[in-house]
Write a protein that holds these residues in place. Sequence first.
Motif, PDB file in Angstrom:
ATOM      1  N   HIS A 140       1.423  -1.093   0.390  1.00 45.98           N
ATOM      2  CA  HIS A 140      -0.095  -0.539   0.342  1.00 45.98           C
ATOM      3  C   HIS A 140       0.846   1.692  -0.219  1.00 45.98           C
ATOM      4  O   HIS A 140      -0.002   2.551  -0.117  1.00 45.98           O
ATOM      5  CB  HIS A 140      -1.163  -0.079   1.139  1.00 45.98           C
ATOM      6  CG  HIS A 140      -0.634  -0.103   2.961  1.00 45.98           C
ATOM      7  ND1 HIS A 140      -0.234  -1.369   2.803  1.00 45.98           N
ATOM      8  CD2 HIS A 140      -0.556   0.912   3.643  1.00 45.98           C
ATOM      9  CE1 HIS A 140       0.908  -1.232   4.618  1.00 45.98           C
ATOM     10  NE2 HIS A 140       1.272   0.010   4.428  1.00 45.98           N
ATOM     11  N   LYS A 520      -2.562  -1.535  11.287  1.00 48.29           N
ATOM     12  CA  LYS A 520      -1.903  -2.125   9.904  1.00 48.29           C
ATOM     13  C   LYS A 520      -2.013  -2.750   9.009  1.00 48.29           C
ATOM     14  O   LYS A 520      -2.518  -4.000   9.204  1.00 48.29           O
ATOM     15  CB  LYS A 520      -0.177  -2.183  11.211  1.00 48.29           C
ATOM     16  CG  LYS A 520       0.233  -1.550  11.669  1.00 48.29           C
ATOM     17  CD  LYS A 520       1.201  -0.651  10.183  1.00 48.29           C
ATOM     18  CE  LYS A 520       1.840  -0.263   9.963  1.00 48.29           C
ATOM     19  NZ  LYS A 520       2.358   1.397   9.634  1.00 48.29           N
ATOM     20  N   GLY A 535      -6.456  -3.014   9.171  1.00 48.16           N
ATOM     21  CA  GLY A 535      -6.263  -1.463   9.038  1.00 48.16           C
ATOM     22  C   GLY A 535      -6.776  -1.281   9.770  1.00 48.16           C
ATOM     23  O   GLY A 535      -7.660  -1.289  10.984  1.00 48.16           O
ATOM     24  N   ASP A 552      -2.351   2.285   8.785  1.00 45.71           N
ATOM     25  CA  ASP A 552      -2.922   2.859   7.539  1.00 45.71           C
ATOM     26  C   ASP A 552      -4.383   2.637   7.288  1.00 45.71           C
ATOM     27  O   ASP A 552      -4.634   1.966   7.989  1.00 45.71           O
ATOM     28  CB  ASP A 552      -2.542   1.420   6.855  1.00 45.71           C
ATOM     29  CG  ASP A 552      -0.905   0.543   6.768  1.00 45.71           C
ATOM     30  OD1 ASP A 552       0.051   2.305   6.423  1.00 45.71           O
ATOM     31  OD2 ASP A 552      -0.655  -0.567   7.342  1.00 45.71           O
ATOM     32  N   LYS A 570      -8.163   1.789  -1.193  1.00 49.35           N
ATOM     33  CA  LYS A 570      -7.849   2.794  -0.569  1.00 49.35           C
ATOM     34  C   LYS A 570      -9.261   3.578  -0.965  1.00 49.35           C
ATOM     35  O   LYS A 570      -9.037   4.258  -1.839  1.00 49.35           O
ATOM     36  CB  LYS A 570      -6.312   3.541  -1.961  1.00 49.35           C
ATOM     37  CG  LYS A 570      -6.020   4.273  -0.264  1.00 49.35           C
ATOM     38  CD  LYS A 570      -4.772   4.636  -0.828  1.00 49.35           C
ATOM     39  CE  LYS A 570      -4.362   5.936  -0.293  1.00 49.35           C
ATOM     40  NZ  LYS A 570      -2.187   6.204  -0.820  1.00 49.35           N
TER      41      LYS A 570
END
Length: 572
Positions: A140, A520, A535, A552, A570
């Motif tokens: 990422h 994360k 995340g 994240d 994302k």
Amino acid sequence: MPLESNARIAKELARHGYNAEREAITLLASAPDSAAAVESVVDHAPDDALRITADHVRTVTTDRPVSDTDPAPTGSNPSPSGAESPDSGSRSTHESSPTRNTDKSAPESPKGQSPVEIGGSSSNRGSDSASNRGSGSGHHADATAEGSDTAGTAEGSNTADTADAPHHGPDLRELEVGNDMTGRSTGTGEYADFVRTFRDRYERLSKVLRGRVNHRPAEAIAEMPGGSDAAMIGLVNDVRSTKSGHWLVELEDTTGTFPALIMKDKGLADLVDEIMMDECLAVEGTLADDSGILFADSLHFPDVPRTHRTGAADRHVQAALISDVHVGSDEFMADAWSRFTDWLHTPEAEPVEYLLLAGDMVEGVGVYPDQDEELEIVDIYDQYEAFAEHLKEVPADTEIVMIPGNHDAVRLAEPQPGFNDEIRSIMDVHDAQIVSNPATVTVEGVDVLMYHGVSLDEVIAELPEEKASYDEPHKAMYQLLKKRHVAPQFGGHTRVAPEERDYLVIEDVPDVFHTGHVHKLGWGKYHNVLAVNSGCWQAQTDFQKSVNIDPDAGYAPILDLDTLEMTVRKFA
């Protein structure tokens, strides 16, 4: 003011007390005046209706702008979205979309459009190669908001639905929950309760190991002649190093304890580094001449068989795996959440029929020092009310399963029951299933072990960095799979509640292991089991800065249940 996003339409309907079908939201978004269309649908909805359907929308929308004074349309005029009228035998959007968007290099899009996709698990499904087991973590970081050439799903994942593929819809869904201890707690905190918990742990995990070693109880080994070959299965009672650099491991079973000496020249150092207190372990070796110690030749963890074969859905359907929303925090990323829920209403997200949320729905109160200075909502019940409103933005026909986390209003000791009745009633959105932490959710033939992940802190603290770290949280998850227990160590950071049954044992090997907690993003495959840490939806807090955690945030792993391949999207 126009309703520029599907999620805002869903939120507006929720404000009036209605859930809505995904197709109904799409039709309202396609109307020339979405705000007026929503008002008209609300005004004309039947008195006993709890959910706005596509048919409700079609009866009050036409090709021209809609106002509250417009009469309902007659005949077979098409709807604003181009769908056929109810009389013409139209199919829902779940059934009619023939393809999926396969552009994996698209840049991140504005709110309401499809976001960028990143990463993907290894294409060597079923293998145990190093590239397969380590794939996914850290990709990422290379994604950019505009114009990035990001990696897509791995080879073998579906990129299009064929014309004769099974249709999407609630009638095809299968969801079962196992290992849910909500309402079944029996522990009172007495010493005897802890004895029962650890006895159950030993019995169930030793069964896994007995097929690999010729096990003898501790008291029987003590009676064997010196020089005999012996093997023992026990819980780790102590681990310490000797002056000569060897390791002494004391194992305990239901009959007593017995020491095993692991020589530094035996090539077992890597395995010794992974041993944690209270986990179940098997040691094979040779007894000393005086039969007082076992010289170890090999160590065995319960582990996941390399031959493990995963389940799969018989149609193309997906699940979104998320965790750590943290509503109520100053740093809750409401915009990213809205982009996520907007996307869930798009045709591209039609296969996403399940949402699995692995804990920490809210920020909580008094979880860490000076937390009150970082709260946007200071009352815990108000936090859950706000979370419920955000959850209403998810399409109403999505199957939702949630487990608690350490920030939620349940006991900290694990296993955690799935909330009390008051909070469950607040979060009663879209008929969500609220179960314990951990729990196993079987989704159309795929077994997903959901665990919030508090013990990952302990695993990362105890083990070498190359085997467990915050930057690669899935590797710490591999260790829990290897130990077949989500919280093996007792008396440390992870609180354990004594029960008649140890609900933290991984008795049945899952196909997917889903955790959160560490904020994360990381994923990879271990002996064919896909481990995913999903995340969070919270930007970095002052407390996280003080402990050097760079979260994240705003990512949503999307799992293909028919192939067990994964795409990370994302939204931040």
